[in-house]
Design a protein around this motif. Structure first.
Motif, PDB file in Angstrom:
ATOM      1  N   ILE A 132       0.854  -1.186   0.000  1.00 51.24           N
ATOM      2  CA  ILE A 132       0.000   0.000   0.000  1.00 51.24           C
ATOM      3  C   ILE A 132       0.887   1.232   0.000  1.00 51.24           C
ATOM      4  O   ILE A 132       2.035   1.153   0.446  1.00 51.24           O
ATOM      5  CB  ILE A 132      -0.999  -0.006   1.190  1.00 51.24           C
ATOM      6  CG1 ILE A 132      -0.257  -0.086   2.529  1.00 51.24           C
ATOM      7  CG2 ILE A 132      -2.011  -1.108   1.028  1.00 51.24           C
ATOM      8  CD1 ILE A 132      -1.144   0.115   3.729  1.00 51.24           C
ATOM      9  N   PRO A 133       0.396   2.356  -0.507  1.00 49.95           N
ATOM     10  CA  PRO A 133      -0.939   2.511  -1.088  1.00 49.95           C
ATOM     11  C   PRO A 133      -1.081   1.737  -2.398  1.00 49.95           C
ATOM     12  O   PRO A 133      -0.145   1.644  -3.179  1.00 49.95           O
ATOM     13  CB  PRO A 133      -1.055   4.012  -1.329  1.00 49.95           C
ATOM     14  CG  PRO A 133       0.353   4.505  -1.431  1.00 49.95           C
ATOM     15  CD  PRO A 133       1.178   3.603  -0.565  1.00 49.95           C
ATOM     16  N   HIS A 134      -2.255   1.206  -2.594  1.00 51.88           N
ATOM     17  CA  HIS A 134      -2.599   0.510  -3.841  1.00 51.88           C
ATOM     18  C   HIS A 134      -3.925   1.101  -4.284  1.00 51.88           C
ATOM     19  O   HIS A 134      -4.914   1.027  -3.567  1.00 51.88           O
ATOM     20  CB  HIS A 134      -2.730  -0.987  -3.592  1.00 51.88           C
ATOM     21  CG  HIS A 134      -2.719  -1.795  -4.856  1.00 51.88           C
ATOM     22  ND1 HIS A 134      -1.998  -2.951  -4.979  1.00 51.88           N
ATOM     23  CD2 HIS A 134      -3.340  -1.622  -6.053  1.00 51.88           C
ATOM     24  CE1 HIS A 134      -2.165  -3.462  -6.195  1.00 51.88           C
ATOM     25  NE2 HIS A 134      -2.992  -2.661  -6.860  1.00 51.88           N
ATOM     26  N   THR A 135      -3.904   1.702  -5.464  1.00 50.08           N
ATOM     27  CA  THR A 135      -5.055   2.438  -5.958  1.00 50.08           C
ATOM     28  C   THR A 135      -5.584   1.792  -7.229  1.00 50.08           C
ATOM     29  O   THR A 135      -4.805   1.438  -8.115  1.00 50.08           O
ATOM     30  CB  THR A 135      -4.654   3.904  -6.233  1.00 50.08           C
ATOM     31  OG1 THR A 135      -4.086   4.451  -5.037  1.00 50.08           O
ATOM     32  CG2 THR A 135      -5.844   4.742  -6.658  1.00 50.08           C
ATOM     33  N   PHE A 136      -6.890   1.651  -7.306  1.00 48.75           N
ATOM     34  CA  PHE A 136      -7.570   1.088  -8.474  1.00 48.75           C
ATOM     35  C   PHE A 136      -8.512   2.131  -9.047  1.00 48.75           C
ATOM     36  O   PHE A 136      -9.092   2.925  -8.301  1.00 48.75           O
ATOM     37  CB  PHE A 136      -8.421  -0.126  -8.065  1.00 48.75           C
ATOM     38  CG  PHE A 136      -7.629  -1.292  -7.553  1.00 48.75           C
ATOM     39  CD1 PHE A 136      -7.225  -2.307  -8.412  1.00 48.75           C
ATOM     40  CD2 PHE A 136      -7.300  -1.384  -6.211  1.00 48.75           C
ATOM     41  CE1 PHE A 136      -6.505  -3.400  -7.933  1.00 48.75           C
ATOM     42  CE2 PHE A 136      -6.579  -2.466  -5.725  1.00 48.75           C
ATOM     43  CZ  PHE A 136      -6.175  -3.476  -6.587  1.00 48.75           C
ATOM     44  N   VAL A 137      -8.699   2.104 -10.353  1.00 44.95           N
ATOM     45  CA  VAL A 137      -9.755   2.879 -10.996  1.00 44.95           C
ATOM     46  C   VAL A 137     -10.726   1.871 -11.592  1.00 44.95           C
ATOM     47  O   VAL A 137     -10.326   0.922 -12.273  1.00 44.95           O
ATOM     48  CB  VAL A 137      -9.210   3.834 -12.081  1.00 44.95           C
ATOM     49  CG1 VAL A 137     -10.355   4.537 -12.809  1.00 44.95           C
ATOM     50  CG2 VAL A 137      -8.269   4.870 -11.466  1.00 44.95           C
ATOM     51  N   VAL A 138     -12.001   2.098 -11.311  1.00 44.90           N
ATOM     52  CA  VAL A 138     -13.075   1.209 -11.744  1.00 44.90           C
ATOM     53  C   VAL A 138     -13.987   2.011 -12.671  1.00 44.90           C
ATOM     54  O   VAL A 138     -14.337   3.155 -12.360  1.00 44.90           O
ATOM     55  CB  VAL A 138     -13.864   0.696 -10.510  1.00 44.90           C
ATOM     56  CG1 VAL A 138     -15.020  -0.185 -10.916  1.00 44.90           C
ATOM     57  CG2 VAL A 138     -12.924  -0.019  -9.547  1.00 44.90           C
TER      58      VAL A 138
END
Length: 176
Positions: A132-138
């Motif tokens: 982390i940080p681990h960021t996703f875009v959906v």
């Protein structure tokens, strides 16, 4: 005759591999129970934003880059929402000993995000989050179109560019 048989087997293999790659390209948010601040369960399959993009950010109280990222986004979040309709969902992976401090921290920082708690790491594991940080875009269909680990100053500029493309319906090749 043998060559025809080999050619058919090879063709079927290539079709199968191609179909599997297409299936892997966009995966949906897995269905896992996380907790809302009041301690009730919420299923992650129900994350939605009326067809607009969603940012899912995994973080913890002890993670300084996570705090920096969420604070940097907070400074421009209202503008991002006005421009793209994006919603940010912050998933705290703090364990049961420290999760009582999550909401006071969120409120103290003035973060206007939906915050969920994943004290057992079930959602973290389901999303294959290791660092982390681990960021996703959906995208608006609930499909993960981009992801990124770590944070450095200015990384939020790359993130909003991705969100703008997703909001405009453009295809995004999944990043890391």
């Amino acid at each position: 005759m043998r060559r025809v048989g080999i050619a058919i087997v090879l063709l079927l293999f290539l079709i199968n591999v191609s179909a599997q790659e297409n299936e892997k390209k966009l995966r949906k948010i897995p269905s896992v129970n996380v907790k809302i601040a009041e301690g009730k369960n919420f299923n992650t399959a129900n994350f939605s934003n009326d067809g607009d993009p969603i940012i899912i950010s995994f973080w913890a109280l002890w993670c300084k880059p996570c705090i920096k990222e969420l604070t940097a986004i907070a400074d421009v979040y209202e503008d991002w929402q006005d421009e793209t309709g994006v919603k940010l969902i912050a998933i705290s992976i703090d364990d049961s000993r420290s999760m009582a401090r999550v909401m006071p921290t969120v409120n103290g920082k003035g973060w206007d995000y939906e915050v969920y708690l994943d004290p057992n790491g079930d959602f973290k594991r389901a999303m294959n989050v290791n660092l982390i940080p681990h960021t996703f875009v959906v995208n608006g269909n609930g499909e993960i179109v981009w992801q990124h680990t770590s944070f450095s100053e200015g990384a939020e500029l790359e993130l909003i560019e991705i969100v703008r493309k997703v909001s405009a319906g453009e295809n995004i090749s999944e990043g890391h």
